[in-house]
Scaffold this motif. Structure first.
Motif, short mmCIF file in Angstrom:
data_model
loop_
_atom_site.label_atom_id
_atom_site.label_comp_id
_atom_site.label_asym_id
_atom_site.label_seq_id
_atom_site.Cartn_x
_atom_site.Cartn_y
_atom_site.Cartn_z
N GLU A 74 0.79 -1.23 0.00
CA GLU A 74 0.00 0.00 0.00
C GLU A 74 0.83 1.28 0.00
O GLU A 74 0.33 2.34 -0.37
CB GLU A 74 -0.91 0.02 1.24
N TYR A 75 2.06 1.20 0.42
CA TYR A 75 2.84 2.44 0.60
C TYR A 75 3.40 2.97 -0.71
O TYR A 75 3.77 2.21 -1.62
CB TYR A 75 4.01 2.21 1.55
N ARG A 76 3.51 4.29 -0.77
CA ARG A 76 4.23 4.93 -1.85
C ARG A 76 5.73 4.94 -1.50
O ARG A 76 6.12 4.58 -0.39
CB ARG A 76 3.74 6.37 -2.04
N THR A 77 6.54 5.39 -2.46
CA THR A 77 7.96 5.58 -2.17
C THR A 77 8.31 7.05 -2.29
O THR A 77 7.58 7.83 -2.92
CB THR A 77 8.83 4.76 -3.14
N ILE A 78 9.42 7.43 -1.66
CA ILE A 78 9.87 8.82 -1.70
C ILE A 78 11.34 8.88 -2.10
O ILE A 78 12.09 7.92 -1.89
CB ILE A 78 9.66 9.54 -0.35
N ALA A 79 11.72 10.01 -2.68
CA ALA A 79 13.13 10.23 -3.04
C ALA A 79 13.96 10.46 -1.79
O ALA A 79 13.44 10.81 -0.72
CB ALA A 79 13.23 11.42 -3.98
N THR A 80 15.25 10.25 -1.91
CA THR A 80 16.17 10.43 -0.79
C THR A 80 17.28 11.39 -1.19
O THR A 80 17.34 11.89 -2.32
CB THR A 80 16.80 9.09 -0.37
N ALA A 81 18.19 11.64 -0.25
CA ALA A 81 19.35 12.48 -0.52
C ALA A 81 20.32 11.83 -1.50
O ALA A 81 21.26 12.48 -1.97
CB ALA A 81 20.07 12.81 0.79
N VAL A 82 20.10 10.56 -1.82
CA VAL A 82 20.95 9.84 -2.77
C VAL A 82 20.19 9.70 -4.08
O VAL A 82 19.14 9.03 -4.12
CB VAL A 82 21.32 8.44 -2.22
N PRO A 83 20.64 10.31 -5.14
CA PRO A 83 19.92 10.24 -6.42
C PRO A 83 19.67 8.81 -6.86
O PRO A 83 20.56 7.96 -6.82
CB PRO A 83 20.87 10.95 -7.40
N GLY A 84 18.42 8.53 -7.23
CA GLY A 84 18.06 7.22 -7.73
C GLY A 84 17.69 6.21 -6.68
O GLY A 84 17.23 5.10 -7.02
N VAL A 85 17.89 6.53 -5.41
CA VAL A 85 17.55 5.60 -4.33
C VAL A 85 16.28 6.08 -3.65
O VAL A 85 16.21 7.23 -3.19
CB VAL A 85 18.70 5.49 -3.30
N ARG A 86 15.29 5.22 -3.58
CA ARG A 86 14.01 5.56 -2.97
C ARG A 86 13.75 4.63 -1.78
O ARG A 86 14.23 3.50 -1.73
CB ARG A 86 12.87 5.44 -3.99
N VAL A 87 12.98 5.14 -0.82
CA VAL A 87 12.61 4.36 0.35
C VAL A 87 11.12 4.49 0.58
O VAL A 87 10.43 5.27 -0.10
CB VAL A 87 13.39 4.81 1.61
N GLY A 88 10.59 3.75 1.56
CA GLY A 88 9.17 3.82 1.86
C GLY A 88 8.76 5.21 2.35
O GLY A 88 9.55 5.92 2.97
N GLU A 89 7.52 5.57 2.09
CA GLU A 89 7.04 6.92 2.35
C GLU A 89 7.05 7.33 3.82
O GLU A 89 7.03 8.53 4.12
CB GLU A 89 5.61 7.08 1.82
N HIS A 90 7.12 6.38 4.74
CA HIS A 90 7.10 6.72 6.16
C HIS A 90 8.50 6.91 6.75
O HIS A 90 8.66 6.92 7.97
CB HIS A 90 6.33 5.65 6.93
N LEU A 91 9.48 7.09 5.87
CA LEU A 91 10.88 7.31 6.30
C LEU A 91 11.41 8.66 5.81
O LEU A 91 12.52 8.73 5.27
CB LEU A 91 11.76 6.18 5.79
N PRO A 92 10.69 9.75 6.01
CA PRO A 92 11.16 11.03 5.46
C PRO A 92 12.45 11.53 6.10
O PRO A 92 13.30 12.12 5.42
CB PRO A 92 10.00 11.99 5.77
#
Length: 441
Positions: A74-92
């Protein structure tokens, strides 16, 4: 006592009444280590953050947004400080500090039950008892990493080398992998039991030093040459413990109430947040190894073991972990401690790629993610990968033994060093290979 004193059953009881434990094993000995390449800069401390129950790698650090719905969840993903690496939306918050973190995405081992998987993870070795759900600690078994490090550091070890907090983990029986095993009681953890977030948090052991001091003085008056080795060693260990507990500098390390409100707020006013803040205080004071447990009890409602309703449960569990872990990494950096402190965060396994009929995910040790920060880690590194659905390593698989070897290596400890127990049975500190690729030197 004179040299002819007999060690009778009555004398055992007398000494036990003085607080001398008779279950302390003789100290293990280390054979000559093999020659190995050590890092240019070794670490002083390690903080192991253990998420008991098994967080889902698919909802945290190895999401699969292009997989079928029954895999991606169910979760979306979000961008991180590392280009091209994404994590789960609840890890801002972790997304913002990921440039200080290395992700190891192909961790795996064969243990499918909590207790055996915990033993594998916390010692770096497959337990001799195999994959048993209620596997218990073997007092002569493989030591937990913190005990092994404090043993192997020898004269480099701090006077307080190893602390575990904020509780001992149980799954019906005490979760294996938390004790010094064959190394004996001299290398056991200093166990913190209590909530550092509580207004009245205190360490009870520091409040009984007068009585302990009286006992220690009596022990010092005994002729230890007349005592059997285990009892004499116990007396020495107790004497050392009394001196440690009476040390005001050691007491101050645990006084979390001295921390500014803004710092405590940043870590989070919850059990995990204040536990990691206490861990930072300890390594700042020179403690070599701290294990911080998250998820005390058995049952999916109180730890990460989400066989049912995973998405609602992880919405509760991930934000405190996101806040606390990111605060620890930032705080270590601000205080100049990140290079000398290695942070290793992981659970005993991940979760199944396919969502089950109860909207949960089941145990999955075949592929999951570990996080490394500090200690010379190259921030933003991603080592290894999982396949398209996060089921198995696709590249660069890593074992629990490899992670253990990495910890030893960063301390400048040769993981190939053979340790012999009281029966002369040899074992290497680790059978793994360090994950050198994510470190700069």
């Amino acid at each position: 006592m004179n040299g002819d004193a007999r060690f009778t059953r009555r004398r055992v009881l007398e000494l036990s009444a003085l607080g001398i434990g008779l279950n302390v094993l003789p100290r293990a000995t280390a054979a000559t280590p093999t020659v190995t390449v050590v890092p240019k800069r070794t670490i002083r401390s390690c903080i192991l953050v253990f998420f008991y129950g098994g967080p889902s790698h698919l909802e945290t650090f190895d999401p699969k947004p292009n997989a079928p719905a029954e895999v991606r969840g169910e979760y979306r993903t979000i961008a991180t400080a590392v280009p091209g690496v994404r994590v789960g939306e609840h890890l801002p918050r972790m997304a913002r500090v990921l440039d200080r973190v290395a992700l190891v995405r192909g961790v795996h081992h064969p243990m499918r039950n909590h207790n055996s998987a915990a033993a594998e993870t916390l010692t770096g070795r497959t337990p001799a008892g195999g994959d048993q759900e209620l596997l218990s600690d073997d007092p002569r078994g493989i030591p937990t990493l913190g005990s092994a490090v404090s043993f192997a550091l020898e004269t480099r070890a701090n006077s307080l080398p190893y602390v575990a907090l904020p509780y001992t983990i149980y799954n019906v029986v005490q979760l294996p992998g938390q004790t010094p095993g064959l190394l004996g009681g001299a290398f056991d953890r200093f166990q913190v039991t209590g909530d550092p977030n509580a207004p009245d948090f205190r360490i009870a052991a520091f409040e009984n030093t007068t009585e302990l001091g009286d006992r220690a003085a009596l022990l010092r008056g005994l002729d230890r040459s007349a005592l059997p080795g285990p009892v004499a060693q116990a007396a020495i260990s107790r004497d050392r413990a009394v001196r440690l507990l009476a040390n005001p500098e050691v007491r101050r390390l645990f006084d979390i109430h001295k921390e500014p409100h803004r710092v405590r707020d940043r870590y989070g006013r919850h059990l995990l947040g204040q536990s990691l803040l206490l861990a930072r205080r300890l390594v700042e004071g020179g403690v070599n190894f701290v294990t911080a447990f998250d998820g005390q009890y058995n049952g999916q409602d109180v730890n990460w073991d989400s066989h049912e309703k995973l998405f609602s449960r992880h919405r509760q569990l991930i934000p405190p972990a996101d806040q606390a872990l990111s605060a620890l990494i930032e705080d270590l950096g601000v205080r100049g401690l990140l290079d000398s402190t290695l942070v290793l965060a992981l659970g005993e396994f991940g979760r199944t790629p396919k969502i089950n009929g109860s909207a949960g995910r089941d145990h999955w040790p075949d592929c999951y993610t570990a996080l490394l920060a500090g200690g010379g880690v190259m921030g933003g590194a991603v080592f290894g990968s999982s396949d398209k659905i996060g089921a198995y390593p696709a590249t660069d698989p890593v074992t629990s033994a490899d992670l253990a070897a990495t910890v030893f290596w960063r301390f400048g400890i040769d993981a190939a060093t053979e340790v012999r127990d009281q029966t002369a049975r040899p074992f290497r500190l680790s059978e793994g290979d360090p994950v050198r690729a994510v470190f700069g030197s």
